[in-house]
Design a protein around this motif. Structure first.
Motif, PDB file in Angstrom:
ATOM      1  N   TYR A  52     -28.776  -3.805  -3.470  1.00  0.00           N
ATOM      2  CA  TYR A  52     -29.311  -3.265  -2.223  1.00  0.00           C
ATOM      3  C   TYR A  52     -28.170  -2.877  -1.285  1.00  0.00           C
ATOM      4  CZ  TYR A  52     -32.600  -2.401   1.482  1.00  0.00           C
ATOM      5  OH  TYR A  52     -33.355  -1.766   2.437  1.00  0.00           O
ATOM      6  N   HIS A  53     -27.225  -3.787  -1.155  1.00  0.00           N
ATOM      7  CA  HIS A  53     -26.097  -3.556  -0.270  1.00  0.00           C
ATOM      8  C   HIS A  53     -25.298  -2.336  -0.720  1.00  0.00           C
ATOM      9  CE1 HIS A  53     -22.365  -4.706   1.940  1.00  0.00           C
ATOM     10  NE2 HIS A  53     -23.277  -4.976   2.831  1.00  0.00           N
ATOM     11  N   PHE A  54     -25.087  -2.257  -2.020  1.00  0.00           N
ATOM     12  CA  PHE A  54     -24.363  -1.111  -2.566  1.00  0.00           C
ATOM     13  C   PHE A  54     -25.134   0.191  -2.308  1.00  0.00           C
ATOM     14  CE2 PHE A  54     -23.459   1.833  -6.067  1.00  0.00           C
ATOM     15  CZ  PHE A  54     -22.090   1.978  -5.896  1.00  0.00           C
TER      16      PHE A  54
ATOM     17  N   SER B 279     -24.904   1.316   1.295  1.00  0.00           N
ATOM     18  CA  SER B 279     -23.644   1.937   1.685  1.00  0.00           C
ATOM     19  C   SER B 279     -23.566   3.369   1.162  1.00  0.00           C
ATOM     20  CB  SER B 279     -22.457   1.110   1.190  1.00  0.00           C
ATOM     21  OG  SER B 279     -22.360   1.179  -0.215  1.00  0.00           O
ATOM     22  N   PHE B 280     -24.319   3.643   0.117  1.00  0.00           N
ATOM     23  CA  PHE B 280     -24.281   4.969  -0.489  1.00  0.00           C
ATOM     24  C   PHE B 280     -25.326   5.904   0.128  1.00  0.00           C
ATOM     25  CE2 PHE B 280     -24.909   7.950  -4.096  1.00  0.00           C
ATOM     26  CZ  PHE B 280     -23.587   8.366  -4.220  1.00  0.00           C
ATOM     27  N   LEU B 281     -26.560   5.396   0.288  1.00  0.00           N
ATOM     28  CA  LEU B 281     -27.637   6.243   0.814  1.00  0.00           C
ATOM     29  C   LEU B 281     -27.757   6.178   2.332  1.00  0.00           C
ATOM     30  CD1 LEU B 281     -30.537   5.514  -1.723  1.00  0.00           C
ATOM     31  CD2 LEU B 281     -29.018   7.487  -1.706  1.00  0.00           C
ATOM     32  N   LYS B 282     -27.250   5.098   2.919  1.00  0.00           N
ATOM     33  CA  LYS B 282     -27.293   4.835   4.368  1.00  0.00           C
ATOM     34  C   LYS B 282     -28.678   4.461   4.887  1.00  0.00           C
ATOM     35  CE  LYS B 282     -22.959   5.769   4.715  1.00  0.00           C
ATOM     36  NZ  LYS B 282     -22.097   4.593   4.600  1.00  0.00           N
TER      37      LYS B 282
ATOM     38  N   ARG C 177     -25.943   4.136 -10.612  1.00  0.00           N
ATOM     39  CA  ARG C 177     -25.130   5.243 -10.134  1.00  0.00           C
ATOM     40  C   ARG C 177     -25.884   6.583 -10.271  1.00  0.00           C
ATOM     41  NH1 ARG C 177     -20.699   6.837 -14.389  1.00  0.00           N
ATOM     42  NH2 ARG C 177     -22.534   7.865 -15.222  1.00  0.00           N
TER      43      ARG C 177
ATOM     44  N   LEU D 175     -27.123   8.803  -7.127  1.00  0.00           N
ATOM     45  CA  LEU D 175     -26.515  10.111  -6.884  1.00  0.00           C
ATOM     46  C   LEU D 175     -27.576  11.214  -6.876  1.00  0.00           C
ATOM     47  CD1 LEU D 175     -24.019  11.709  -6.252  1.00  0.00           C
ATOM     48  CD2 LEU D 175     -23.545  11.925  -8.679  1.00  0.00           C
TER      49      LEU D 175
ATOM     50  N   LEU E 155     -29.302  10.919  -3.523  1.00  0.00           N
ATOM     51  CA  LEU E 155     -28.481  11.383  -2.401  1.00  0.00           C
ATOM     52  C   LEU E 155     -28.348  12.900  -2.410  1.00  0.00           C
ATOM     53  CD1 LEU E 155     -26.717  10.497   0.023  1.00  0.00           C
ATOM     54  CD2 LEU E 155     -24.750  10.612  -1.497  1.00  0.00           C
TER      55      LEU E 155
ATOM     56  N   ALA F   4     -23.439   7.407   9.170  1.00  0.00           N
ATOM     57  CA  ALA F   4     -22.131   7.354   8.517  1.00  0.00           C
ATOM     58  C   ALA F   4     -20.991   7.545   9.522  1.00  0.00           C
ATOM     59  CB  ALA F   4     -22.051   8.422   7.427  1.00  0.00           C
TER      60      ALA F   4
ATOM     61  N   TYR G   7     -16.801   7.213   4.095  1.00  0.00           N
ATOM     62  CA  TYR G   7     -18.244   7.418   4.087  1.00  0.00           C
ATOM     63  C   TYR G   7     -18.963   6.114   3.755  1.00  0.00           C
ATOM     64  CZ  TYR G   7     -22.863   8.756   2.437  1.00  0.00           C
ATOM     65  OH  TYR G   7     -24.222   8.806   2.239  1.00  0.00           O
ATOM     66  N   ILE G   8     -18.508   5.470   2.684  1.00  0.00           N
ATOM     67  CA  ILE G   8     -19.127   4.211   2.254  1.00  0.00           C
ATOM     68  C   ILE G   8     -19.088   3.172   3.368  1.00  0.00           C
ATOM     69  CG2 ILE G   8     -18.702   2.215   0.724  1.00  0.00           C
ATOM     70  CD1 ILE G   8     -20.186   4.305  -0.763  1.00  0.00           C
TER      71      ILE G   8
ATOM     72  N   SER H 106     -18.981   3.758   6.494  1.00  0.00           N
ATOM     73  CA  SER H 106     -19.556   4.342   7.718  1.00  0.00           C
ATOM     74  C   SER H 106     -18.544   4.462   8.855  1.00  0.00           C
ATOM     75  CB  SER H 106     -20.770   3.520   8.201  1.00  0.00           C
ATOM     76  OG  SER H 106     -21.821   3.668   7.296  1.00  0.00           O
TER      77      SER H 106
ATOM     78  N   ILE I 168     -16.600   7.484   9.102  1.00  0.00           N
ATOM     79  CA  ILE I 168     -16.134   8.843   8.858  1.00  0.00           C
ATOM     80  C   ILE I 168     -16.358   9.694  10.114  1.00  0.00           C
ATOM     81  CG2 ILE I 168     -18.358   9.669   7.920  1.00  0.00           C
ATOM     82  CD1 ILE I 168     -16.536  10.958   5.666  1.00  0.00           C
TER      83      ILE I 168
ATOM     84  N   GLU J 208     -18.440  -4.643  -4.976  1.00  0.00           N
ATOM     85  CA  GLU J 208     -19.744  -5.145  -4.555  1.00  0.00           C
ATOM     86  C   GLU J 208     -20.296  -6.178  -5.543  1.00  0.00           C
ATOM     87  OE1 GLU J 208     -21.969  -5.565  -1.694  1.00  0.00           O
ATOM     88  OE2 GLU J 208     -21.092  -3.565  -1.505  1.00  0.00           O
TER      89      GLU J 208
END
Lengths: 184, 339
Positions: free
Chosen positions: A34-36, A39-42, A80, A84, A87, A104, B18-19, B21, B23, B55
């Protein structure tokens, strides 16, 4: 008492078609994934849908997952790819793209009215430059090098809490400075 | 080659920003364009990896349990291969409150699996109620909601039902949902339907169109593939037709009268009529190859008719004839010119 998680044993259960294995995997991986994903999708929305698919894919492919090595590669690849894809489709929608951008981009860019971007950046840079030495050092590691609070803490051999404290203090100061620039 | 490496190095930093936040707006527009382009996929994969590794090694301080999602996943995998699970795990006693079983031949299965928990041994059960072809049934769920299950359909749910009201449906069912403040979710292969207290019909047979018809209250329907969501008003129907997801106003009786033992057809083509009859009467119907058969459609209401009566009706109202094979219980319908 902390419960230990033995991936080898869980994979054996998985190979025996035991759904309890998915439960174990869920308990161990859910918050990490979830955390990962965050950070990727925000955005929070949609993360659970992606993660549900990850666990179902693991179950469906359980016959091909024998070793911890294949498991680690599988869970990475599947997460991944799903993230991706998600996103990419979101970034193609300007509205969603702006929404992601808001999360972001750090807070100091919202302290003054968006005038011209270069103007704004110049002002922010100048305000950072005027910070006290320690704050400036830590703030730059975050905003210029892009390190996480934890990474900065490791580099400077201080606690993560201390990093957060300096950044918070720097942010308050920046706000003041930027508002002054605007008045000037 | 060199310039690619330099570009990657720059992207590496932008991606890290970006990761985390942190940026700036100009960099965000750069990195988001880069991430949105499919041709950068391989580079993005390699940018992601170190963040993933970090992570995964993280000793998480904050547990973020999500029992609803966990149950949903477990249920989905149990349903996805119920047969395997049934073989492996003990099938045991039932705790379900069944209000009424109208028709014999109802199949109920319960799947147990033991969950190891730090505190207590916990048993999650999954219950499945199926109506075989040729039979229909209705029953009450643990929260008091009523379900009418059509022929060739099944509904599954797990024991912690009252808190997270999730049922999984294959085929067709009519629901009268008790409003207790908790959402009630019907999940199917094609779409999900979310409700509070209301009555509606969901049809999701494999290989046929997904349709949700609302009689009272409100429901939200979400298409699985695209995630698109719509809210329905009473009298409306949401349907998935290939890649089309649309809402129409319909005569709701047509889509829910089966629960009262009635089959209603309104200008329905022969193929669709025979599919419904196959499930209703547990028979096999084959259609001849004559193209004119696909031009035949029926309008009418069937109520308590025997199957031979129905066949007679089909025959006298359209240019068709049929042969019935007793042994295989197969009916073959052909186009006829003697009409």
């Amino acid at each position: 008492m902390k419960k230990t998680f033995e991936l080898e044993i869980v994979l054996l259960q998985l190979a025996e078609d035991n759904p309890a294995a998915i439960e174990e995997l869920f308990n161990y991986y859910y918050h990490r994934l979830y955390h990962f994903s965050k950070s990727f999708l925000k955005l929070d929305e949609g993360i659970d849908d992606v993660l549900q698919e990850v666990f179902i894919k693991i179950w469906q492919n359980r016959k091909n997952i024998r070793t911890t090595h294949t498991f680690n590669a599988f869970i990475f690849t599947i997460t991944r790819n799903l993230l991706l894809n998600e996103l990419r489709s979101r970034l193609n929608d300007q509205k969603v793209k702006d929404k992601i951008g808001k999360l972001a981009i750090p807070i100091e860019y919202s302290f003054i009215e968006q005038s011209e971007y270069y103007d704004l950046k110049e002002k922010v840079d100048r305000a950072i430059d005027e910070l006290p030495v320690r704050q400036k050092e830590i703030f730059s590691l975050s905003r210029i090098n892009g390190y996480s609070h934890k990474e900065i803490a490791e580099k400077l051999n201080i606690t993560t809490k201390a990093v957060e404290f300096h950044i918070a203090k720097a942010t308050v100061l920046l706000r003041k400075k930027l508002l002054n620039f605007e008045l000037a | 080659m060199l310039c690619i490496t330099i570009q990657n190095k720059e992207m590496d930093q932008l991606f890290r920003k970006y990761i985390n936040s942190v940026i700036n707006p100009e960099e965000y527009s750069k990195v988001s364009d880069f991430l949105a382009s499919k041709k950068n996929e391989d580079i993005i994969y390699s940018l992601i990896k170190p963040h993933w590794d970090r992570e995964m090694l993280e000793e998480s301080e904050v547990q973020k349990p999500n029992p609803e999602l966990r149950d949903k996943i477990i249920q989905a995998i149990l349903i996805s291969d119920r047969e395997t699970v049934l073989r492996k795990l003990s099938v045991s006693r039932l705790k379900l409150r069944i209000a009424a079983i109208l028709i014999t031949g109802l199949i109920i299965s319960t799947v147990f699996f033991i969950r190891k928990s730090t505190k207590v041994q916990y048993v999650a059960e999954m219950q499945t109620i199926s109506a075989p072809f040729g039979a229909k049934t209705n029953f009450t769920l643990p929260d008091g909601s009523l379900v009418w299950l059509n022929s060739g359909s099944s509904v599954s749910f797990i024991s912690s039902f009252e808190k997270s009201r999730l049922v999984s449906l294959k085929g067709e069912a009519f629901f009268e949902v008790e409003n207790n403040g908790n959402p009630f979710l019907v999940s199917t292969e094609y779409g999900d339907v979310e409700v509070k207290g209301t009555s509606f019909n969901v049809s999701a047979f494999a290989g046929e169109y997904f349709q949700t018809t609302l009689l009272t209250g409100t429901v939200k329907v979400k298409e699985k593939r695209t995630g698109e969501e719509v809210s329905l008003q009473p009298g409306q129907q949401a349907g998935i037709y290939g890649t089309d997801f649309k809402v129409e106003n319909v005569d709701t009786d047509m889509f829910s009268s089966w629960k009262d033992g009635k089959l209603i057809f309104r200008n329905e083509n022969l193929l669709s009529v025979t599919k419904r009859l196959e499930r209703w009467y547990n028979v096999k119907i084959e259609l001849g190859s004559d193209k004119r058969l696909s031009e035949i459609s029926y309008t009418g209401t069937l109520e308590m008719e025997s199957f031979s009566e129905v066949l007679q009706l089909l025959k006298i109202t359209a240019p068709i004839d049929y042969i019935y094979d007793e042994k295989t219980r197969t009916i073959r319908i052909e186009y006829t010119n003697n009409f």
